[in-house]
Design an enzyme around this catalytic site. Structure first.
Site, mmCIF file in Angstrom:
data_model
loop_
_atom_site.group_PDB
_atom_site.id
_atom_site.type_symbol
_atom_site.label_atom_id
_atom_site.label_comp_id
_atom_site.label_asym_id
_atom_site.label_seq_id
_atom_site.Cartn_x
_atom_site.Cartn_y
_atom_site.Cartn_z
ATOM 1 N N HIS A 61 8.651 -24.975 8.841
ATOM 2 C CA HIS A 61 7.569 -25.594 9.617
ATOM 3 C C HIS A 61 6.173 -25.298 9.079
ATOM 4 C CE1 HIS A 61 10.185 -25.966 13.524
ATOM 5 N NE2 HIS A 61 10.763 -26.494 12.456
ATOM 6 N N CYS A 118 2.963 -3.318 3.969
ATOM 7 C CA CYS A 118 2.261 -2.082 4.296
ATOM 8 C C CYS A 118 3.014 -1.460 5.471
ATOM 9 C CB CYS A 118 0.775 -2.323 4.576
ATOM 10 S SG CYS A 118 0.374 -3.426 5.954
ATOM 11 N N ASP A 154 0.857 -1.183 0.000
ATOM 12 C CA ASP A 154 0.000 0.000 0.000
ATOM 13 C C ASP A 154 0.898 1.240 0.000
ATOM 14 O OD1 ASP A 154 0.829 0.461 2.602
ATOM 15 O OD2 ASP A 154 -1.183 0.397 3.485
ATOM 16 N N HIS A 188 5.683 -31.705 10.189
ATOM 17 C CA HIS A 188 5.163 -30.375 9.873
ATOM 18 C C HIS A 188 4.103 -30.440 8.767
ATOM 19 C CE1 HIS A 188 8.009 -28.736 12.619
ATOM 20 N NE2 HIS A 188 9.004 -29.329 11.983
ATOM 21 N N THR A 210 2.587 -1.612 8.753
ATOM 22 C CA THR A 210 2.818 -2.587 9.822
ATOM 23 C C THR A 210 2.992 -4.007 9.293
ATOM 24 O OG1 THR A 210 0.453 -2.973 10.000
ATOM 25 C CG2 THR A 210 1.411 -1.280 11.457
#
Ligand code: RB5
Length: 145
Positions: free
Chosen positions: A97, A64, A7, A132, A66
């Site tokens: 994993h 973005c 963004d 996994h 965060t």
């Protein structure tokens, strides 16, 4: 082919990642945004995630401010496992994993140097399978519930 999107808060980071991928000889498809004008991150992270889910792209990287909005958006798409990353150990372990097919970065959280190191480790680390695989299958069984 790596899908990449951001963004308005992470345009510079996306450009740095693109340059880095090019330097490594890796191809990418840029889903935007390419402007620092305010926009809505799902409009860019969503199409990038769809491209990974459809097989058009092998992996995806979304950014973005965060990393939260783009990672949550990507994880709404069936078949996507997107990890929000800010450290090297998690970058390695989420491939070994969780077999993540997308990763997210926060441009306001990690500096460019660390971000590129995270990208490299995430791209270069293989899924371990074994126990996994069973866990990933159990995780994906919750999809859409
Ligand atoms: C945009 O202001 C900001 O909300 C966005 O970049 C992202 O951090 C959202 O999770």
């Amino acid at each position: 082919m790596i899908a990449i999107a951001c963004d308005h808060g992470a345009v510079a980071l996306k450009e740095a990642i693109k340059a880095h991928l090019t330097q490594r000889g890796l191809e990418y498809k840029d889903f935007g945004t390419n402007s620092t004008d305010s926009c809505d991150y799902p409009d860019f992270a969503g199409p990038a995630a769809l491209a990974v889910a459809s097989g058009e792209c092998d992996r995806g990287i979304v950014c973005c401010t965060t990393g939260l909005g783009v990672s949550i958006t990507a994880n709404k798409v069936r078949g996507i496992r997107c990890a929000l990353l800010s450290d090297i150990m998690s970058a390695r372990l989420t491939r070994q994993h969780n077999d993540t097919n997308m990763m997210a970065l926060g441009a306001g959280v990690v500096g460019e140097k660390l971000a590129l190191e995270i990208v490299d480790i995430w791209l270069d680390t293989a899924f371990e399978g074994g126990r996994h695989q069973r866990r990933v299958e159990k995780m994906m069984a919750y999809e859409g519930k």
